[in-house]
Design a protein around this motif. Structure first.
Motif, PDB file in Angstrom:
ATOM      1  N   UNK A   1      -1.922  32.824  28.383  1.00 48.84           N
ATOM      2  CA  UNK A   1      -3.154  33.624  28.382  1.00 48.84           C
ATOM      3  C   UNK A   1      -3.356  34.276  29.750  1.00 48.84           C
TER       4      UNK A   1
ATOM      5  N   UNK B   1       0.660  28.542  17.976  1.00 49.44           N
ATOM      6  CA  UNK B   1      -0.019  29.465  18.903  1.00 49.44           C
ATOM      7  C   UNK B   1       0.866  29.746  20.119  1.00 49.44           C
TER       8      UNK B   1
ATOM      9  N   UNK C   1      -0.467  21.356  15.912  1.00 50.30           N
ATOM     10  CA  UNK C   1      -1.096  22.622  15.518  1.00 50.30           C
ATOM     11  C   UNK C   1      -1.024  23.674  16.638  1.00 50.30           C
ATOM     12  N   UNK C   2      -0.941  23.210  17.901  1.00 51.02           N
ATOM     13  CA  UNK C   2      -0.926  24.158  19.019  1.00 51.02           C
ATOM     14  C   UNK C   2       0.425  24.862  19.177  1.00 51.02           C
TER      15      UNK C   2
ATOM     16  N   UNK D   1     -10.675  18.639  28.805  1.00 48.75           N
ATOM     17  CA  UNK D   1     -11.023  17.534  27.914  1.00 48.75           C
ATOM     18  C   UNK D   1      -9.824  16.661  27.577  1.00 48.75           C
ATOM     19  N   UNK D   2      -8.685  17.308  27.276  1.00 47.02           N
ATOM     20  CA  UNK D   2      -7.468  16.560  26.929  1.00 47.02           C
ATOM     21  C   UNK D   2      -6.970  15.762  28.140  1.00 47.02           C
TER      22      UNK D   2
ATOM     23  N   UNK E   1     -12.004  28.727  26.071  1.00 46.27           N
ATOM     24  CA  UNK E   1     -11.630  27.673  25.130  1.00 46.27           C
ATOM     25  C   UNK E   1     -10.520  26.803  25.706  1.00 46.27           C
ATOM     26  N   UNK E   2      -9.439  27.434  26.194  1.00 49.56           N
ATOM     27  CA  UNK E   2      -8.298  26.638  26.647  1.00 49.56           C
ATOM     28  C   UNK E   2      -8.534  25.976  28.002  1.00 49.56           C
TER      29      UNK E   2
ATOM     30  N   UNK F   1      -2.329  38.130  24.427  1.00 51.42           N
ATOM     31  CA  UNK F   1      -3.259  37.011  24.254  1.00 51.42           C
ATOM     32  C   UNK F   1      -4.702  37.483  24.414  1.00 51.42           C
ATOM     33  N   UNK F   2      -4.889  38.779  24.152  1.00 48.07           N
ATOM     34  CA  UNK F   2      -6.206  39.398  24.324  1.00 48.07           C
ATOM     35  C   UNK F   2      -7.298  38.665  23.538  1.00 48.07           C
ATOM     36  N   UNK F   3      -6.995  38.302  22.267  1.00 49.81           N
ATOM     37  CA  UNK F   3      -8.010  37.695  21.393  1.00 49.81           C
ATOM     38  C   UNK F   3      -8.185  36.200  21.605  1.00 49.81           C
ATOM     39  N   UNK F   4      -7.302  35.599  22.444  1.00 49.07           N
ATOM     40  CA  UNK F   4      -7.383  34.157  22.702  1.00 49.07           C
ATOM     41  C   UNK F   4      -8.413  33.926  23.804  1.00 49.07           C
ATOM     42  N   UNK F   5      -9.332  32.979  23.585  1.00 51.90           N
ATOM     43  CA  UNK F   5     -10.395  32.708  24.551  1.00 51.90           C
ATOM     44  C   UNK F   5      -9.896  31.874  25.741  1.00 51.90           C
TER      45      UNK F   5
ATOM     46  N   UNK G   1     -11.566  24.711  28.917  1.00 48.97           N
ATOM     47  CA  UNK G   1     -12.386  23.538  28.575  1.00 48.97           C
ATOM     48  C   UNK G   1     -11.559  22.520  27.796  1.00 48.97           C
ATOM     49  N   UNK G   2     -10.734  23.020  26.856  1.00 42.25           N
ATOM     50  CA  UNK G   2      -9.925  22.118  26.026  1.00 42.25           C
ATOM     51  C   UNK G   2      -8.933  21.315  26.875  1.00 42.25           C
TER      52      UNK G   2
END
Lengths: 83, 83
Positions: free
Chosen positions: B79, B21, B17-18, B45-46, B38-39, B31-35, B41-42
């Motif tokens: 980003x 993107x 799914x990534x 975690x990964x 989020x990436x 990539x203004x709207x991309x947090x 922390x993600x």
């Protein structure tokens, strides 16, 4: 023991990571740069993880993916709303 | 058998799914709207999922999270590059 903690920490991080994106898109009302395909495929995959978790009776898989599904489908909804 | 297939399908979907993107951000150079949070922390975690997979000797967890890490960290890099 420390391995279980590591797994729980990993799951918590990958799950809550979607929250900042929800907040950002909610506040900015802009989702132009967010990929619709990413969140469509991701939500489908997370939904299947929940079904898988139910079928094998794995509570952590069900819970983590349920929370992730709520957050990721909120981003999907905001993406469809604001484009 | 069908349950294992469902798990593999779920893992494949949440991993690939990534890719849309990555392609979207690469092409649009925006990539203004991309947090960023989020990436960050993600990816953390990964990375912990990979360490967890190595410690418990779970090859599917290692492989799925390794591919996800490559894709998600590429989005993180884009980003930081395009903001």
């Amino acid at each position: 023991m420390i391995v279980t903690f590591l797994g729980l920490l990993a799951g918590t991080l990958t799950t809550i990571s979607f929250l900042p994106q929800v907040i950002k898109t909610w506040k900015s009302k802009s989702a132009k740069d967010v990929s619709l395909e990413m969140f469509l495929i991701f939500c489908s995959g997370v939904f299947l993880w929940i079904v898988y978790g139910i079928l094998v009776g794995d509570t952590p898989v069900i819970v983590a993916n349920f929370v992730t599904f709520i957050l990721a489908s909120t981003i999907l909804w905001l993406k469809l709303k604001y484009r």
